[in-house]
Design an enzyme around this catalytic site. Sequence first.
Site, short mmCIF file in Angstrom:
data_model
loop_
_atom_site.label_atom_id
_atom_site.label_comp_id
_atom_site.label_asym_id
_atom_site.label_seq_id
_atom_site.Cartn_x
_atom_site.Cartn_y
_atom_site.Cartn_z
CG MET A 122 -1.87 -1.26 1.15
SD MET A 122 -3.50 -1.01 1.90
CE MET A 122 -3.06 -0.68 3.60
N GLY A 123 2.12 1.11 -0.52
CA GLY A 123 3.04 2.24 -0.57
C GLY A 123 3.66 2.52 0.79
CG HIS A 138 7.17 -2.33 1.86
ND1 HIS A 138 7.05 -1.22 2.67
CD2 HIS A 138 5.96 -2.94 1.89
CE1 HIS A 138 5.81 -1.15 3.14
NE2 HIS A 138 5.13 -2.19 2.69
N GLY A 173 5.13 -10.46 3.73
CA GLY A 173 5.88 -10.39 4.98
C GLY A 173 5.20 -11.21 6.07
CD GLN A 174 7.49 -14.49 10.80
OE1 GLN A 174 8.63 -14.50 10.37
NE2 GLN A 174 7.21 -14.74 12.07
CB SER A 230 4.29 -1.38 10.69
OG SER A 230 3.01 -0.86 10.35
CB SER A 231 3.22 1.92 6.35
OG SER A 231 3.86 1.14 5.37
NE ARG A 232 -2.80 1.09 9.84
CZ ARG A 232 -3.16 0.08 9.03
NH1 ARG A 232 -2.42 -1.02 8.99
NH2 ARG A 232 -4.22 0.19 8.27
#
Lengths: 326, 326
Positions: free
Chosen positions: A40-41, A47, A166-167, A204-206
């Site tokens: 999701m970018g 990534h 990813g795991q 994580s992106s978050r």
Amino acid sequence: MPFSDSAPSAPTVYSTVAAYRAQRHQWHREGKRVGVVLTMGALHEGHLALVEAAAAENDVVVVSIFVNPSQFAPTEDLDRYPRTFDDDCTTLARQGHTTAVWAPTVAEMYPSGITTDPAQRRGTFVAVHGKSHQLEGAVRPHFFSGVATIVAKLFHILAPTHAYFGQKDAQQCVVLASMVRDLRMDLQLRIVPTHREADGLARSSRNRFLSPEDRRLAPCLYAALAAMQAAWTTAPATAVADLLRHAQTALNAALAQVLPEASQEARRARFTLQYMSVTHPDTLEPLETIEPGVGALASAAVLLGQTRIIDNVLIGLTCDQWCRTD
Amino acid sequence: MPFSDSAPSAPTVYSTVAAYRAQRHQWHREGKRVGVVLTMGALHEGHLALVEAAAAENDVVVVSIFVNPSQFAPTEDLDRYPRTFDDDCTTLARQGHTTAVWAPTVAEMYPSGITTDPAQRRGTFVAVHGKSHQLEGAVRPHFFSGVATIVAKLFHILAPTHAYFGQKDAQQCVVLASMVRDLRMDLQLRIVPTHREADGLARSSRNRFLSPEDRRLAPCLYAALAAMQAAWTTAPATAVADLLRHAQTALNAALAQVLPEASQEARRARFTLQYMSVTHPDTLEPLETIEPGVGALASAAVLLGQTRIIDNVLIGLTCDQWCRTD
């Protein structure tokens, strides 16, 4: 633009099915192995590790960048989800492994339209019964149908021979492996170990939404999971109930180190554990003991402020042995 | 066995995914157009017309023969559904257009197992929301999820460039066209006009279950549908309510011809009309008037003894214009 005309470091960006497919049909005729990484970018090291794994066993690597509305609930963070497309392309070009970027519009992915309200949805959806309702699915009831549906579409468009996940998104791995096996899709899944910060926090992106103090609390989740893994390695006969007690002890100790002044209640209020669970790695049924040769998935989720953090460890099996589709 | 080594009249039978896929990958490399006809066996002229259409625009024709358990309800006729595999292969060989027959076991198609009780189902299912609950779906609630799921699997295995379906299963055509469009599958659907007996009865594998008298009653269904089509052709502004009155009049007249001695009540008891409906050809919403350029699907089902017969006509559009996926 044919693959051979692109400089290897500058991925070609495709945003329509017709344009990508013309290229994909050419790759078919050439018998190319096509590895895809679906994102999701807001790309990070995690990534890039997936891209690295894809490049190692494919002739062509395609990275998809699409923020999928159907896996967000109406109350969730679709609008504030980070969108950094230009930076992402620069990052991929610098890494030098990506042949093509798939960056469609919402209309290209949902020709019948889409709403974040599942009750209003029309059109075709994929559901994996039996593996979508527990763990993350208990907190986010329509999430895995949204994931399975968008991934089915992306697989149909991108037509990979290999797909890399990813795991960290463990239940997603289980759901997608079921989908690939059950629907007899012609591709292999590969699960890549979770990429972690030096202090253990899963990338994580978050993570960027965490306040400085929550960022210091976040690695406590992995500390708890790693304690179970360590306890099991020392004594594989340990009952799951005892492993979970180890995890709780480790969590309390880790929280106390970050917030030494706070009471135990205050720490728990800041670090809202949503679940911590040891399940069969494929069926996601809760386990009482861990069978050698089968292993387990230990997974957890915590709410830190407005941001949910999830993490997991595999016990008694490796990423390579898990979620096999061949 | 590579395609070029097979005699054109003797289709190669494949029953494992691995064996078929090796051949399919070869066809990919050769850029072949692969047309598929999905059947439950018990082949008749209607199926052969689909094979004929496939042969006309493809390099390779694959016929699938598989009686799919997930589209039968526990109360339905799974066990008595006709199975005539050897005759089917002979029929295809005689016709001379079929390259390969796909004839898998139930386990090959449902690796996670399957039950005819939908509440017990585990694994991955495809559902087309908004087009599966009315008409046939109202009588058979899980039918179109079963159809969409098995067809998705068969498309993933067979990897056709073109797939041929009969107009007779009209709602199936609408559901599958939605699935192909929504899930972005890389293939084109083609709908082939219904093949009929001399007296108008649509060809169906289930016709063999009709008693001699029911066989004489069965064409009355088409007589009713054809009356609507004729009335609309004469006067395209006719309201749907009036078309349905034409159909009822035509039906009564046709039944009276077969059972001249019986009362109207006795005729209706023998010929149990389940629905007769005029809907939008794509959304399946009931219509009050038929818009030029859009057209309509007029469809009906009747229970004759234990056997359900369905039929339909398109009004104001052709098979070629309907269920487009390109």
